[in-house]
Design an enzyme around this catalytic site. Structure first.
Site, PDB file in Angstrom:
ATOM      1  N   ASP A   7       0.831  -1.193   0.000  1.00 44.58           N
ATOM      2  CA  ASP A   7       0.000   0.000   0.000  1.00 44.58           C
ATOM      3  C   ASP A   7       0.872   1.252   0.000  1.00 44.58           C
ATOM      4  OD1 ASP A   7      -2.809   0.933   0.343  1.00 44.58           O
ATOM      5  OD2 ASP A   7      -2.004   1.845   2.162  1.00 44.58           O
ATOM      6  N   GLU A  39      15.767 -14.215  -0.175  1.00 41.25           N
ATOM      7  CA  GLU A  39      16.268 -15.146   0.832  1.00 41.25           C
ATOM      8  C   GLU A  39      15.317 -16.357   0.916  1.00 41.25           C
ATOM      9  OE1 GLU A  39      16.864 -12.986   4.554  1.00 41.25           O
ATOM     10  OE2 GLU A  39      16.231 -14.826   5.569  1.00 41.25           O
TER      11      GLU A  39
HETATM   12  C1  GLC Z   1      -4.401   2.905  -0.723  1.00 41.45           C
HETATM   13  C2  GLC Z   1      -5.587   1.963  -0.675  1.00 41.45           C
HETATM   14  C3  GLC Z   1      -6.790   2.731  -0.224  1.00 41.45           C
HETATM   15  C4  GLC Z   1      -6.515   3.315   1.147  1.00 41.45           C
HETATM   16  C5  GLC Z   1      -5.237   4.144   1.137  1.00 41.45           C
HETATM   17  C6  GLC Z   1      -4.777   4.458   2.531  1.00 41.45           C
HETATM   18  O1  GLC Z   1      -4.548   3.873  -1.688  1.00 41.45           O
HETATM   19  O2  GLC Z   1      -5.761   1.370  -1.923  1.00 41.45           O
HETATM   20  O3  GLC Z   1      -7.949   1.951  -0.197  1.00 41.45           O
HETATM   21  O4  GLC Z   1      -7.591   4.109   1.535  1.00 41.45           O
HETATM   22  O5  GLC Z   1      -4.180   3.453   0.531  1.00 41.45           O
HETATM   23  O6  GLC Z   1      -4.226   3.315   3.121  1.00 41.45           O
END
Ligand code: GLC
Length: 540
Positions: free
Chosen positions: A205, A255
């Site tokens: 993310d 690893e």
């Molecule tokens: C990313 C995710 C989204 C989330 C954001 C904050 O963009 O895809 O759904 O709200 O990160 O974590």
């Protein structure tokens, strides 16, 4: 690098499971890991190579799990670690890879380290794990800088003793301070925890996040992130130090690969302004892949599509990685609606275009991600009442136009009425977001018996993709086409053409038809249609 392994990820098709909306095995109206396990045979039938599971960790769910309170557990609403292990085992038996969603830019304000930081003194080691700072102005009553959060409002929230903490999303998602050595060490532990449990990799993310400019200076355009909903504040994102983290994470994956020969995949959610900057994240010792969102962002227009495909091929192919194509995900308006279908029962144009776009994506060189429901042709649910909306974007900005709940409505599996087989509970069980009546038309059981359904198109496309050596990784050569039409050759003789217009054009090749997104009479490519052929007489 790693050529002795199978490099499965380079042209894999991964299915994104938004766990809370996939399949509910407990009858509480929320999808769960046991539901995912029950749905695996369905995904096998569809023909995907792997699944990416949206966050299922303990979380107060202020941003549906992207606010993680414990990175190494399962939220009881989704199951437990034993159920997770069963899921991984079942997926392995079916030959389906499992990717987890890891959220390293921020955690939840309920995370024990953040709670500890709140209880600790300014300047303490507990606060140094986050970005705590004194405010400006009289009594420090103004935030430390002028940045805005992605989902609206200031990027800083004040705590009881007067200090402020930084959160680039909501106040419930404090940003980690990656310059503090405890944070990389903790994420090392988290990665290994899940790798030891057998996962095949991670979707990362906000992978251009993590580090902020060390001095946290004011921005010239502080509202740009919230305005564009793209991470464009150059002081808050895309700092050079982040590449060190991805190099380390890659080495951890390797690893594990060296131990058992199974390649692990890191795929980043990288939102950066240009394809060239994007390419830096997928250098051979960094992330394996990064979602290429420009295709998703392109308007339904032949020139726009050609430009993003060409840029991606030019900038990313040079890194040795492959392009990772995406048309839909849990943050975006679904293609059927985006390409022109304001509501179900319309002209069918949005659906026709979405089908054509799918065939185009599956014919491009590289990997592709399918978001659950895309293979059923689900439209965006645009008329959810305000009182059921849960997206923090709505809560924080009141902006209905940009909410993400409409693409997160639980899947219709069977039957004529909600819950459409989504929840196995009592009749009275209600899916966490209401499913519209028209979902009956899209239910999986119907799609399965209707050979003209989206599901059959995706299944047929995936079957051909694995059967034909021209598809998947490789090169692409454009053919000359009239305005509004795109055509390219894969390998020596596989042609994919898309007519972005609404009137038929002559087919760009005379060949053997393999698959088309709609009815396609011999020698013709109708409007809003894509088709694949093997070319019997390749253009020199
Ligand atoms: C990313 C995710 C989204 C989330 C954001 C904050 O963009 O895809 O759904 O709200 O990160 O974590």
């Amino acid at each position: 690098m790693l050529s002795k392994y199978d490099r499965w990820w380079r042209d894999a098709v991964i299915y994104q499971v938004y766990v809370r909306s996939f399949l509910d095995s407990t009858g509480d109206g929320v999808g769960d890991l046991a539901g995912v396990r029950a749905g695996l045979p369905y995904l096998k039938k569809l023909g995907v190579d792997g699944v990416w599971l949206s966050p299922f960790y303990p979380s107060p769910q202020h941003d549906h799990g992207y606010d993680v309170a414990d990175y190494c557990e399962v939220d009881p609403v989704f199951g437990d670690l034993a159920e997770f292990d069963l899921l991984v085992r079942a997926a392995r038996r079916l030959g389906i890879k499992v990717l987890l969603d890891v959220v390293p830019n921020h955690c939840s304000s309920e995370h024990p380290w953040f709670r500890e930081a709140l209880d600790a003194e300014p300047g303490s080691p507990a606060r140094a794990r986050f970005h705590f700072a004194d405010g400006r102005g009289p009594d420090g009553a103004e935030p430390p800088n002028n940045w805005h959060a992605m989902f609206g409002g200031p990027a800083w929230t004040r705590v009881a003793d007067g200090q402020w903490y930084l959160h680039m999303f909501t106040p419930e998602q404090p940003d980690w301070n990656w310059r503090n050595s405890e944070i990389p060490a903790e994420f090392d532990r988290i990665l290994r925890f899940w790798l030891d449990r057998g996962v095949d990799g991670f979707r990362i993310d906000v992978a251009a996040g993590l580090f902020k400019h060390p001095e946290l200076p004011d921005s010239d355009d502080p509202g740009a992130d919230a305005r564009t909903r793209d991470s464009v504040n150059p002081l808050a994102w895309n700092q050079p130090e982040v590449h060190e983290v991805w190099r380390h994470w890659r080495s951890v994956c390797e690893e594990y690969t060296a131990r058992d020969g199974r390649e692990r995949l890191l795929v980043g959610e990288v939102s950066v302004p240009t394809a060239r900057e994007h390419a830096q994240y997928v250098r051979p010792d960094e992330l394996h892949q990064a979602f290429f969102f420009d295709l998703l962002g392109a308007a339904w227009d032949a020139d726009a599509f050609r430009k993003v495909v060409s840029e991606a091929m030019q900038d990313i192919a040079g890194t040795g990685s492959t392009v990772t194509w995406v048309l839909n995900n849990h943050d975006q308006v679904r293609t059927v609606t985006r390409y022109g279908e304001p509501a179900p029962g319309g002209s069918g144009l949005g659906a026709a275009r979405a089908r054509a776009a799918a065939l185009l994506m599956l014919a491009l060189p590289g990997a592709a991600y399918i978001y659950q429901g895309e293979e059923l042709g689900l439209p965006e649910v645009v008329d959810l009442p305000d009182d059921v909306l849960t997206d923090p974007i709505f809560r924080r900005t009141g902006d209905r136009a940009r909410i993400r709940d409409g693409c997160r409505v639980p899947l219709p599996w069977s039957g004529q009425a909600s819950p459409f087989g989504f929840t196995s509970g009592a009749e009275s069980a209600k899916p966490w977001l209401p499913q519209p009546e028209y979902f009956a038309e899209y239910a999986f059981d119907r799609a399965l018996v209707d050979t003209r359904s989206f599901w059959h198109l995706y299944r047929d496309g995936l079957q051909l993709r694995s059967a034909l050596p021209q598809l998947g990784e490789g090169t692409l050569r454009w053919l000359d086409t009239p305005p509004g039409v795109l055509a390219f050759v894969r390998g020596d003789d596989l042609v994919c053409a898309v007519n972005f217009g609404t009137t038929p054009v002559p087919a760009p090749v005379s060949g053997t038809p393999l698959l088309s997104s709609g009815p396609c009479p011999a020698g013709v490519l109708p409007g809003s249609t894509a088709a694949w052929w093997t070319d019997d007489s390749p253009t020199p």
